[in-house]
Design an enzyme around this catalytic site. Structure first.
Site, PDB file in Angstrom:
ATOM      1  N   HIS A 350      26.306 -65.057  58.974  1.00 28.05           N
ATOM      2  CA  HIS A 350      27.378 -65.149  57.985  1.00 28.05           C
ATOM      3  C   HIS A 350      27.560 -63.796  57.309  1.00 28.05           C
ATOM      4  O   HIS A 350      26.576 -63.166  56.904  1.00 28.05           O
ATOM      5  CB  HIS A 350      27.032 -66.212  56.942  1.00 28.05           C
ATOM      6  CG  HIS A 350      28.028 -66.314  55.833  1.00 28.05           C
ATOM      7  ND1 HIS A 350      27.720 -66.056  54.509  1.00 28.05           N
ATOM      8  CD2 HIS A 350      29.341 -66.632  55.848  1.00 28.05           C
ATOM      9  CE1 HIS A 350      28.807 -66.220  53.767  1.00 28.05           C
ATOM     10  NE2 HIS A 350      29.804 -66.567  54.549  1.00 28.05           N
ATOM     11  N   SER A 351      28.805 -63.334  57.249  1.00 31.52           N
ATOM     12  CA  SER A 351      29.138 -62.108  56.526  1.00 31.52           C
ATOM     13  C   SER A 351      28.334 -60.920  57.082  1.00 31.52           C
ATOM     14  O   SER A 351      28.365 -60.665  58.287  1.00 31.52           O
ATOM     15  CB  SER A 351      28.876 -62.319  55.029  1.00 31.52           C
ATOM     16  OG  SER A 351      29.368 -61.245  54.269  1.00 31.52           O
ATOM     17  N   LEU A 352      27.593 -60.215  56.238  1.00 34.93           N
ATOM     18  CA  LEU A 352      26.821 -59.061  56.696  1.00 34.93           C
ATOM     19  C   LEU A 352      25.773 -59.458  57.729  1.00 34.93           C
ATOM     20  O   LEU A 352      25.420 -58.659  58.597  1.00 34.93           O
ATOM     21  CB  LEU A 352      26.157 -58.379  55.503  1.00 34.93           C
ATOM     22  CG  LEU A 352      25.341 -57.113  55.793  1.00 34.93           C
ATOM     23  CD1 LEU A 352      26.221 -56.013  56.360  1.00 34.93           C
ATOM     24  CD2 LEU A 352      24.618 -56.629  54.544  1.00 34.93           C
ATOM     25  N   SER A 354      26.153 -61.354  60.222  1.00 36.25           N
ATOM     26  CA  SER A 354      26.744 -61.284  61.555  1.00 36.25           C
ATOM     27  C   SER A 354      26.773 -59.848  62.070  1.00 36.25           C
ATOM     28  O   SER A 354      26.579 -59.597  63.264  1.00 36.25           O
ATOM     29  CB  SER A 354      28.164 -61.866  61.531  1.00 36.25           C
ATOM     30  OG  SER A 354      29.002 -61.090  60.680  1.00 36.25           O
TER      31      SER A 354
END
Length: 715
Positions: A350-352, A354
Site C-alpha cells: 500500500h502506498s510507499l 508498493s
C-alpha cells in the site's frame, strides 16, 4: 426499573423468605424455568486494549471448543499451547495468555467465561473472573434446585450481585461507606444486568476459518504507523482485509468451497516502520524539530518523512533489508507451522510499501538456484550477480595493455562507462581502441544492461546500479556526443536482498510507483520488461486517490486509453455510474441527430438547380459523408468512456509486466464520494482495507492461477 429493584431489594432485606402476599413482578416471571438445573456452557474470550479500554472479544466457535477440550482433557495445562485464529496466535493455557506468532504484539489475557455483567458506558458485557464465576454458578445451582431466590453475593471487589430469579440478576458497583440517610451499598448507583452463558449476551461469534490454506499473501504498509482514518496498525487493517476475503469466499466461490476445492487465502502483515524508527533517528529528529505546532511536527516526523528516509541511501538500506528479511522470516516460520502447505506466495503493498516491493522485485535474480526455502535462509543476498571487472573486459577486447593507463587515472568500470571519445583521447588512447571501448559499452548497455550510476543530478545525488536496467527502460535520448543516457530506475544505490521464494503476483494499492519512476528520470518502460521472479502485477487504485498514479502510459506512451474498471462485487456497475453513462449516451445521440438534421436541411437549401453542379455536389457529398461518419465515433470515444468496450475492441497491448494482461485497475467510487472529490481524497487513499471490490479482484486473480473461477463472472 431501578425503583422496582430497590423496592424488591428492601423486601428481601426485611424478610429473607419470599412473602406469599407479595405482588412483585419478579416472583411471577417464568417460574417454570426453576424446574431443572443445567450446567452453563463456557466460552473462551481474550482481552484487547482498544482506545485505552479493555475489551473482551470472544474466540470463534472452533477455537473456543478446541480450548475447552484442552482444558477438560485432564492433563496439566502448564506448558500446553493451543494455536488459534488460523494459527496466527498461540494460547498458553496455563498462563491464560495469548501471544502473536508472526509479529510483535502485547500479550493479551485469556479467560474461560460463563457469567457476564453489562459494562459501564457501553452495551458490551464484561466476564467475571473464573473463580467468582464458579461461585456464581454454584449459587445459581442451589437457587434452581431449592427454588430459593433473592440470593445476594459479594465479589472480591466488594461488588454486590443479587439473583432475584432466573430472568433477573443485577450487579451493583461498590460504594465506600453509607451516606447521611444510612442507605446500604446495594441501593446506590444504577444496577447493571447480569447474564449467565454467552448465548444470553449480544456478541458476534464467528464460525472459524477453513484449515486449508491455498495461498499466502504478504502485505506491506505505507508511510507512518497508522494505516487508516481510525489510526489503526497494519495488523488491524490486514485483519479487516482477511475478514472481507473470508466473506467473499463464501459468497463468490461457494461451489468451489462446497466441492472442497479451496480453503482460504492467508494475509500476513509486514511492518517496517517500527524497525526504522527504532534506529535512533527519532531522537536525532527531535533535537532539530522546532517547538511550535508540536503535534503537526510530530505527525510529519512520524509519517511524511518516511518518504525522505526511503530516498536516503542509509535508511533506504534499512527499509529494504527489513521488508525482505521480515518476509523471509515469516515465510520460513509459516512453513514450519504449516508443513503441508503447497500453495504459492504473492505480495501486496500500500502506498510507499508498493514502491519498496517494486524496487525489491526489480532487483531480484532470475534464478533462485538450488535454494531450499526451508533450510537455506540468506538474510541479505546481493541480487547483482557476478559482474566482470574492467580488466576482464579489456582482456576480452584484447586491449589489456591500456589497463595500466586507466589504473593510473583511477578510472574504474563505472567511470569508463561515463567517458566520452574526447576523454579517452586526452588519456592517450589511440583512435582504434577508443572506438572499440565506446562501442563495447554502448552495445553492452543496449543488450543486457550495465551496472553504473548516472551522472550526478542537479541535487547532487548519484543514481543507482540496477541489473538489467536496459530491459526495464528504453533510451531517453542521445547526448551530443552520441552516448546513451542510461538512467535505470534511478533508485539510490543500495544492496537489495533476495527473497527466498518467487512471488506469483504483485498487487499495488494506491501506489505512487509511476510518479517515482518519472521523477527518477524514467520516461518509459520497455514493453518486453517483466520482473525477474514475479509473473503478475496489478496496479489498483481509487479514482480520487491523491497518491495513486498509473503505470500503463509509461509502457504505451503514444496511446490514450482508460484503465480497467473493477466490477462491483455484487455483479454490476454502481447505479450512479450507469445513470451517468446513460445520460452521456443520450446526450450524444441527441447531439448527433440534431447535427444530422441541420446538415441535411442546409444541403437542401444550398443545392444548385443545374445538373452539372448537382453532380459535383453529390460527389462532394459522398466525399464529405465518410468524414462526418468518421467524426461520429471519434466524438463518442472522446467524450464517452465505456471501459469494457474499449478493452474488447481493439485489444490493448501493455507489455509483459503483467504477463500480457492489463496493469491499471480503477475502483468505482461510491455515490456519496462523487459529490465532492476533494472531501473524500484522503479517505480514498485509505479505503482499500475494507473494499470488497479490491479484495475480490485479489482473490479472483489468485485463484485463477489454480484454475478456479468465480461462481458467476462479474460484469
Amino acid at each position: 426499573m431501578s425503583s422496582v429493584e430497590s423496592h424488591q431489594e428492601q423486601l428481601s432485606q426485611s424478610d429473607p423468605s419470599p412473602s406469599p402476599n407479595s405482588c412483585s413482578s419478579f416472583e411471577l416471571i417464568d417460574m417454570d424455568a426453576c424446574s431443572l438445573y443445567e450446567p452453563v456452557s463456557p466460552h473462551w474470550f481474550y482481552c484487547k486494549i482498544i482506545d485505552s479500554k479493555e475489551t473482551w472479544i470472544p474466540f470463534n466457535s472452533e477455537d473456543s471448543q478446541q480450548l475447552e477440550e484442552a482444558y477438560g482433557s485432564g492433563k496439566d495445562c502448564n506448558g500446553r499451547v493451543v494455536p488459534t485464529d488460523g494459527g496466527r496466535y498461540d494460547v498458553h493455557l496455563g498462563e491464560r495468555m495469548r501471544y502473536a506468532v508472526y509479529w510483535d504484539e502485547l500479550a493479551s489475557e485469556v479467560r474461560r467465561c460463563t457469567w457476564f455483567y453489562k459494562g459501564d458506558k457501553d452495551n458490551k458485557y464484561v466476564p467475571y473472573s473464573e473463580s467468582f464465576s464458579q461461585v456464581l454458578e454454584e449459587t445459581y445451582m442451589l437457587a434452581v434446585t431449592l427454588d430459593e431466590w433473592k440470593k445476594k453475593l459479594e465479589s472480591p471487589n466488594r461488588e454486590i450481585i443479587i439473583l432475584h430469579n432466573p430472568k433477573l440478576m443485577v450487579h451493583y458497583q461498590p460504594v465506600t461507606g453509607s451516606d447521611e440517610w444510612g442507605s446500604t451499598p446495594t441501593e446506590q448507583g444504577r444496577p447493571r444486568t447480569v447474564k449467565r452463558g454467552v448465548e444470553n449476551i449480544s456478541v458476534d461469534i464467528h464460525c472459524g476459518e477453513p484449515l486449508q490454506i491455498d495461498h499466502l499473501v504478504f502485505v506491506v504498509h505505507g508511510i507512518g504507523p497508522a494505516c487508516d482514518l481510525r489510526f489503526r496498525s497494519i495488523v488491524q487493517c490486514v485483519n479487516d482485509f482477511r475478514s472481507v476475503s473470508l466473506n467473499l469466499l463464501q459468497t463468490h466461490f461457494k461451489k468451489a468451497q462446497e466441492n472442497q476445492q479451496i480453503g482460504r487465502v492467508e494475509f500476513l502483515p509486514v511492518n517496517w516502520h517500527s524497525p526504522l524508527h527504532s534506529t535512533g533517528v527519532d531522537v536525532d529528529l527531535q533535537r532539530i524539530t522546532l517547538p511550535s505546532i508540536n503535534r503537526l511536527r510530530h505527525f510529519t516526523n512520524d509519517t511524511i518523512l518516511d518518504v525522505f528516509f526511503y530516498n536516503s541511501p542509509t535508511y533506504c538500506q534499512t527499509i529494504v533489508d527489513t521488508v525482505a528479511s521480515e518476509m523471509n522470516r515469516i515465510y520460513t516460520l509459516f512453513l514450519q507451522r504449516n508443513p503441508e502447505f503447497k500453495g504459492g506466495v504473492s505480495i501486496a503493498g500500500h502506498s510507499l510499501g508498493s514502491l519498496i516491493l517494486f524496487d525489491i522485485l526489480t532487483n531480484q535474480k532470475d534464478s533462485l538456484g538450488d535454494i531450499d526455502s526451508k533450510k537455506d535462509l540468506p538474510n541479505s543476498v546481493m541480487a547483482q550477480g557476478d559482474i566482470p571487472t574492467l580488466e576482464e573486459d579489456l582482456k576480452k577486447l584484447q586491449l589489456s595493455e591500456f589497463f595500466s593507463i586507466f589504473e593510473k587515472e583511477k578510472v574504474d568500470k563505472e567511470a569508463l562507462a561515463l567517458c566520452t571519445d574526447k576523454d579517452l583521447q586526452e588519456m592517450g588512447i589511440p583512435l582504434g581502441p577508443r572506438k572499440k571501448i565506446l562501442n563495447y559499452f554502448r552495445t553492452r548497455k543496449n543488450s543486457m544492461g550495465i551496472n553504473r550510476p548516472t551522472p550526478p543530478s542537479a541535487s547532487g545525488m548519484n543514481m543507482p546500479n540496477i541489473p538489467k536496467e536496459s530491459e526495464f527502460c528504453s533510451c531517453t535520448g542521445d547526448t551530443a556526443n552520441g552516448d546513451y543516457l542510461d538512467v535505470g530506475i534511478g533508485q539510490v544505490s543500495v544492496k537489495y536482498p533476495r527473497l527466498i521464494y518467487k512471488p506469483e503476483i504483485f498487487f499495488a494499492f494506491g501506489s505512487p510507483i509511476g510518479m517515482f519512476l518519472t521523477v527518477r528520470g524514467l520516461k518509459r518502460i520497455d514493453p518486453n520488461y517483466k520482473f525477474p521472479t514475479c509473473k503478475g502485477f496489478f496496479n489498483i487504485y481509487h479514482p480520487f486517490d491523491p497518491v495513486a498514479y498509473r503505470i500503463e502510459p509509461m509502457v504505451v506512451p503514444g496511446v490514450e486509453f482508460e484503465p480497467m474498471l473493477i466490477p462491483h462485487h455484487k455483479g454490476r456497475k454502481r447505479m450512479h455510474l450507469e445513470l451517468r453513462e446513460g445520460l452521456t449516451r443520450m446526450s450524444m445521440d441527441l447531439k448527433n441527430n440534431l447535427l444530422g438534421s441541420l446538415r441535411m436541411a442546409w444541403k437542401s437549401f444550398t443545392r444548385a438547380p443545374y445538373p452539372a453542379l448537382q453532380a459535383s455536389e453529390t460527389a462532394e457529398e459522398t466525399e464529405a459523408e465518410p468524414e462526418s461518419s468518421s467524426e461520429k465515433p471519434s466524438d463518442i470515444n472522446t467524450e464517452e468512456t465505456p471501459v469494457a468496450v474499449k478493452e474488447e475492441v481493439p485489444p490493448i497491448n501493455v507489455g509483459m509486466l503483467n504477463g500480457g494482461q492489463r496493469i491499471d485497475y480503477v475502483l468505482q467510487e461510491k455515490p456519496i464520494e462523487s459529490f465532492n472529490e476533494y472531501l473524500f481524497a484522503l479517505q480514498s487513499h485509505l479505503c482499500y482495507w475494507e473494499s470488497e471490490d479490491t479484495v475480490l479482484l485479489v482473490l479472483k486473480e489468485i485463484y485463477q492461477t489454480q484454475g478456479i473461477f468465480l461462481d458467476q463472472p462479474l460484469q
